[in-house]
Design a protein around this motif. Sequence first.
Motif, PDB file in Angstrom:
ATOM      1  N   THR A  43      -2.231   1.669 -20.286  1.00 45.85           N
ATOM      2  CA  THR A  43      -1.451   0.482 -20.585  1.00 45.85           C
ATOM      3  C   THR A  43      -0.551   0.857 -21.770  1.00 45.85           C
ATOM      4  O   THR A  43       0.338   0.206 -21.775  1.00 45.85           O
ATOM      5  N   SER A  44      -0.887   1.810 -22.728  1.00 49.66           N
ATOM      6  CA  SER A  44       0.171   2.116 -23.736  1.00 49.66           C
ATOM      7  C   SER A  44       1.371   2.456 -23.253  1.00 49.66           C
ATOM      8  O   SER A  44       2.428   2.373 -24.013  1.00 49.66           O
ATOM      9  N   LEU A  45       1.572   3.237 -21.905  1.00 51.69           N
ATOM     10  CA  LEU A  45       2.538   3.762 -21.060  1.00 51.69           C
ATOM     11  C   LEU A  45       3.169   2.391 -20.375  1.00 51.69           C
ATOM     12  O   LEU A  45       4.337   2.559 -19.984  1.00 51.69           O
ATOM     13  N   GLY A  46       2.670   1.109 -20.520  1.00 55.19           N
ATOM     14  CA  GLY A  46       3.284  -0.037 -19.896  1.00 55.19           C
ATOM     15  C   GLY A  46       2.748  -0.102 -18.391  1.00 55.19           C
ATOM     16  O   GLY A  46       3.279  -0.905 -17.624  1.00 55.19           O
ATOM     17  N   LEU A  47       1.851   0.753 -18.041  1.00 56.18           N
ATOM     18  CA  LEU A  47       1.145   0.676 -16.637  1.00 56.18           C
ATOM     19  C   LEU A  47      -0.156  -0.226 -16.542  1.00 56.18           C
ATOM     20  O   LEU A  47      -0.717  -0.457 -17.683  1.00 56.18           O
ATOM     21  N   PRO A  48      -0.451  -0.793 -15.590  1.00 57.34           N
ATOM     22  CA  PRO A  48      -1.557  -1.443 -15.724  1.00 57.34           C
ATOM     23  C   PRO A  48      -2.788  -0.639 -15.731  1.00 57.34           C
ATOM     24  O   PRO A  48      -2.985   0.453 -15.162  1.00 57.34           O
ATOM     25  N   GLY A  49      -3.926  -0.978 -16.457  1.00 51.77           N
ATOM     26  CA  GLY A  49      -5.025  -0.390 -16.746  1.00 51.77           C
ATOM     27  C   GLY A  49      -5.824   0.213 -15.387  1.00 51.77           C
ATOM     28  O   GLY A  49      -6.369   1.177 -15.344  1.00 51.77           O
ATOM     29  N   TRP A  50      -5.644  -0.592 -14.476  1.00 52.17           N
ATOM     30  CA  TRP A  50      -6.446  -0.344 -13.171  1.00 52.17           C
ATOM     31  C   TRP A  50      -5.968   0.733 -12.375  1.00 52.17           C
ATOM     32  O   TRP A  50      -6.440   1.490 -11.778  1.00 52.17           O
ATOM     33  N   MET A  51      -4.620   1.131 -12.908  1.00 50.96           N
ATOM     34  CA  MET A  51      -4.095   2.272 -12.271  1.00 50.96           C
ATOM     35  C   MET A  51      -4.646   3.858 -12.879  1.00 50.96           C
ATOM     36  O   MET A  51      -4.611   4.679 -11.975  1.00 50.96           O
ATOM     37  N   ALA A  52      -5.163   3.587 -13.923  1.00 49.58           N
ATOM     38  CA  ALA A  52      -6.109   4.742 -14.442  1.00 49.58           C
ATOM     39  C   ALA A  52      -7.383   5.110 -13.446  1.00 49.58           C
ATOM     40  O   ALA A  52      -7.591   6.138 -12.956  1.00 49.58           O
ATOM     41  N   TYR A  53      -7.954   4.085 -13.312  1.00 44.25           N
ATOM     42  CA  TYR A  53      -8.990   4.214 -12.243  1.00 44.25           C
ATOM     43  C   TYR A  53      -8.944   4.521 -10.905  1.00 44.25           C
ATOM     44  O   TYR A  53      -9.310   5.610 -10.338  1.00 44.25           O
ATOM     45  N   LEU A  54      -7.549   4.047 -10.156  1.00 50.41           N
ATOM     46  CA  LEU A  54      -7.064   4.488  -9.092  1.00 50.41           C
ATOM     47  C   LEU A  54      -6.590   6.216  -9.160  1.00 50.41           C
ATOM     48  O   LEU A  54      -6.863   6.892  -8.391  1.00 50.41           O
ATOM     49  N   THR A  55      -5.965   6.355 -10.167  1.00 49.85           N
ATOM     50  CA  THR A  55      -5.425   7.843 -10.387  1.00 49.85           C
ATOM     51  C   THR A  55      -7.003   8.682 -10.554  1.00 49.85           C
ATOM     52  O   THR A  55      -6.958   9.684  -9.690  1.00 49.85           O
ATOM     53  N   MET A  56      -7.787   8.475 -11.056  1.00 52.73           N
ATOM     54  CA  MET A  56      -8.948   9.361 -11.251  1.00 52.73           C
ATOM     55  C   MET A  56      -9.714   9.316  -9.763  1.00 52.73           C
ATOM     56  O   MET A  56     -10.275  10.329  -9.585  1.00 52.73           O
ATOM     57  N   THR A  57      -9.687   8.198  -9.270  1.00 56.34           N
ATOM     58  CA  THR A  57     -10.420   8.376  -8.011  1.00 56.34           C
ATOM     59  C   THR A  57      -9.493   9.189  -6.899  1.00 56.34           C
ATOM     60  O   THR A  57     -10.165  10.228  -6.310  1.00 56.34           O
ATOM     61  N   ALA A  58      -8.173   9.048  -6.869  1.00 57.03           N
ATOM     62  CA  ALA A  58      -7.454  10.232  -5.927  1.00 57.03           C
ATOM     63  C   ALA A  58      -7.637  11.560  -6.685  1.00 57.03           C
ATOM     64  O   ALA A  58      -7.758  12.365  -5.853  1.00 57.03           O
ATOM     65  N   GLU A  59      -7.563  11.699  -7.912  1.00 59.72           N
ATOM     66  CA  GLU A  59      -7.902  13.051  -8.441  1.00 59.72           C
ATOM     67  C   GLU A  59      -9.267  13.569  -8.046  1.00 59.72           C
ATOM     68  O   GLU A  59      -9.256  14.813  -7.727  1.00 59.72           O
ATOM     69  N   PHE A  60     -10.264  12.866  -8.036  1.00 60.73           N
ATOM     70  CA  PHE A  60     -11.604  13.265  -7.933  1.00 60.73           C
ATOM     71  C   PHE A  60     -11.836  13.734  -6.257  1.00 60.73           C
ATOM     72  O   PHE A  60     -12.069  14.602  -5.824  1.00 60.73           O
ATOM     73  N   PHE A  61     -11.427  12.650  -5.354  1.00 62.79           N
ATOM     74  CA  PHE A  61     -11.825  12.722  -4.048  1.00 62.79           C
ATOM     75  C   PHE A  61     -10.238  13.660  -3.390  1.00 62.79           C
ATOM     76  O   PHE A  61     -10.859  14.542  -2.287  1.00 62.79           O
ATOM     77  N   GLY A  62      -9.165  13.540  -3.841  1.00 58.76           N
ATOM     78  CA  GLY A  62      -8.379  14.730  -3.370  1.00 58.76           C
ATOM     79  C   GLY A  62      -8.586  15.865  -3.538  1.00 58.76           C
ATOM     80  O   GLY A  62      -8.431  16.969  -2.824  1.00 58.76           O
ATOM     81  N   GLY A  63      -9.240  16.123  -4.897  1.00 64.44           N
ATOM     82  CA  GLY A  63      -9.621  17.516  -5.059  1.00 64.44           C
ATOM     83  C   GLY A  63     -10.412  18.097  -4.321  1.00 64.44           C
ATOM     84  O   GLY A  63     -10.452  19.161  -3.871  1.00 64.44           O
ATOM     85  N   ILE A  64     -11.665  17.315  -4.052  1.00 60.49           N
ATOM     86  CA  ILE A  64     -12.451  17.744  -3.094  1.00 60.49           C
ATOM     87  C   ILE A  64     -12.116  18.013  -1.813  1.00 60.49           C
ATOM     88  O   ILE A  64     -12.338  19.067  -1.018  1.00 60.49           O
ATOM     89  N   ALA A  65     -11.338  17.002  -1.220  1.00 55.84           N
ATOM     90  CA  ALA A  65     -10.743  17.066  -0.046  1.00 55.84           C
ATOM     91  C   ALA A  65      -9.913  18.612   0.191  1.00 55.84           C
ATOM     92  O   ALA A  65      -9.947  19.164   1.413  1.00 55.84           O
ATOM     93  N   LEU A  66      -9.105  18.887  -0.816  1.00 58.20           N
ATOM     94  CA  LEU A  66      -8.324  19.942  -0.950  1.00 58.20           C
ATOM     95  C   LEU A  66      -9.223  21.131  -0.852  1.00 58.20           C
ATOM     96  O   LEU A  66      -8.901  22.099   0.021  1.00 58.20           O
ATOM     97  N   ILE A  67     -10.067  21.256  -1.849  1.00 61.62           N
ATOM     98  CA  ILE A  67     -11.023  22.440  -1.406  1.00 61.62           C
ATOM     99  C   ILE A  67     -11.700  22.507  -0.494  1.00 61.62           C
ATOM    100  O   ILE A  67     -11.946  23.757  -0.019  1.00 61.62           O
ATOM    101  N   LEU A  68     -12.350  21.542   0.237  1.00 57.71           N
ATOM    102  CA  LEU A  68     -12.909  21.820   1.487  1.00 57.71           C
ATOM    103  C   LEU A  68     -11.969  21.805   2.674  1.00 57.71           C
ATOM    104  O   LEU A  68     -12.533  22.232   3.792  1.00 57.71           O
ATOM    105  N   GLY A  69     -10.827  21.250   2.771  1.00 55.49           N
ATOM    106  CA  GLY A  69      -9.943  21.382   3.624  1.00 55.49           C
ATOM    107  C   GLY A  69     -10.196  20.234   4.607  1.00 55.49           C
ATOM    108  O   GLY A  69     -10.058  20.410   5.842  1.00 55.49           O
TER     109      GLY A  69
END
Length: 135
Positions: A43-69
């Motif tokens: 939000t300090s960057l002018g983005l909606p706060g919910w985007m942080a949760y979306l980003t964290m979710t994408a980083e978590f599940f995306g990271g696992i998906a990449l590692i597992l292929g």
Amino acid sequence: MNEDRNTAYAALLLRLVLGGLFLAHFSLKFFVFTPAGTAHFFTSLGLPGWMAYLTMTAEFFGGIALILGVYARLVAVALTPILLGAIVTVHAHAGFFFTNPNGGWEFPALWIVGLLVLALIGDGKFALKPTLQNK
């Protein structure tokens, strides 16, 4: 070893490193900055706060998906906008070098190139769910 076999192992290595980086960045946001703190930063960057949760979710599940292929080529493309967003909102104003105050855009840009290379060369060896079936 032939070139195709080398490429498959190179893609595996790239998948593991990129996935590990996404999990590391998720962990920093979740365990150090906390989800609420990360949302406040967004939000300090002018983005909606919910985007942080979306980003964290994408980083978590995306990271696992990449590692597992698991559909790694598609996941690599899907994660690219996160890094583009980081460049535009945080790092572009700091210049090129990542050692600059607030980190420049050098590292996220290199990370994007790695994701695009993975998307182009394929899922690699030991992918649990390849994006495309080999013929």
